[in-house]
Design a protein around this motif. Structure first.
Motif, short mmCIF file in Angstrom:
data_model
loop_
_atom_site.label_atom_id
_atom_site.label_comp_id
_atom_site.label_asym_id
_atom_site.label_seq_id
_atom_site.Cartn_x
_atom_site.Cartn_y
_atom_site.Cartn_z
N GLU A 85 -23.52 -46.99 45.42
CA GLU A 85 -23.89 -45.61 45.73
C GLU A 85 -25.00 -45.59 46.77
O GLU A 85 -25.82 -46.48 46.84
N GLN A 86 -25.01 -44.56 47.56
CA GLN A 86 -26.07 -44.39 48.54
C GLN A 86 -27.28 -43.75 47.85
O GLN A 86 -27.14 -42.74 47.18
N PRO A 87 -28.47 -44.32 48.01
CA PRO A 87 -29.63 -43.81 47.28
C PRO A 87 -30.13 -42.45 47.76
O PRO A 87 -30.87 -41.79 47.05
N PHE A 88 -29.74 -41.99 48.96
CA PHE A 88 -30.29 -40.74 49.48
C PHE A 88 -29.31 -39.57 49.39
O PHE A 88 -29.52 -38.54 50.00
N ASP A 89 -28.23 -39.72 48.67
CA ASP A 89 -27.21 -38.67 48.59
C ASP A 89 -27.61 -37.51 47.70
O ASP A 89 -27.26 -36.37 47.97
N ASP A 90 -28.32 -37.78 46.63
CA ASP A 90 -28.65 -36.72 45.69
C ASP A 90 -30.15 -36.68 45.41
O ASP A 90 -30.91 -37.49 45.92
N MET A 91 -30.56 -35.71 44.61
CA MET A 91 -31.98 -35.53 44.30
C MET A 91 -32.54 -36.73 43.54
O MET A 91 -33.67 -37.15 43.77
N HIS A 92 -31.76 -37.29 42.64
CA HIS A 92 -32.21 -38.44 41.85
C HIS A 92 -32.57 -39.61 42.77
O HIS A 92 -33.60 -40.28 42.60
N GLY A 93 -31.76 -39.86 43.76
CA GLY A 93 -32.02 -40.96 44.69
C GLY A 93 -33.26 -40.72 45.53
O GLY A 93 -34.04 -41.65 45.79
N MET A 94 -33.45 -39.48 45.94
CA MET A 94 -34.64 -39.16 46.74
C MET A 94 -35.92 -39.32 45.92
O MET A 94 -36.92 -39.85 46.41
#
Length: 121
Positions: A85-94
């Motif tokens: 998964e890409q870490p910057f796709d959703d709020m959790h990753g940010m």
């Protein structure tokens, strides 16, 4: 000129008494001043050492607390990255990225503080 020779003979007599050990009261005063100075220097060194240990303990406590609080977040972020998964796709990753950035900044500040403290010694 008579007074000058009288003073010099008196000072010579005092010097002879000091060297022969007959002026114990003057020696005792010097010894007591020296003991007080050494005692105060030793007390200051002991207090500085205790302060240094306390500061190091607080820094380690802060570091361990941050690490213990951030371990689940680190685990989750690494697990997401390994899953593809890409870490910057959703709020959790940010949020995880900001937490990791904050953690690395605190770690860098602690390391810089320790190096500065060691360089001052």
């Amino acid at each position: 000129m008579n007074q000058a020779s009288g003073r010099s003979s008196r000072s010579n007599a005092d010097l002879v008494q000091m060297l022969s050990g007959l002026s114990a009261s003057q020696d005792l005063a010097v010894v007591q001043r020296t003991r007080r100075a050494v005692y105060h220097a030793a007390l200051e060194m002991r207090q500085r050492r205790a302060r240094r240990r306390r500061n190091l303990g607080f820094a380690l406590l802060a570091f361990i607390s941050f690490f213990a609080l951030l371990t689940p977040a680190l685990w989750s972020a690494v697990d997401d990255m390994l899953a593809g998964e890409q870490p910057f796709d959703d709020m959790h990753g940010m949020v995880m990225s900001l937490v990791l950035l904050f953690f690395s900044t605190v770690l860098a500040a602690l390391i810089a503080g320790w190096r500065h403290q060691h360089s001052r010694r």
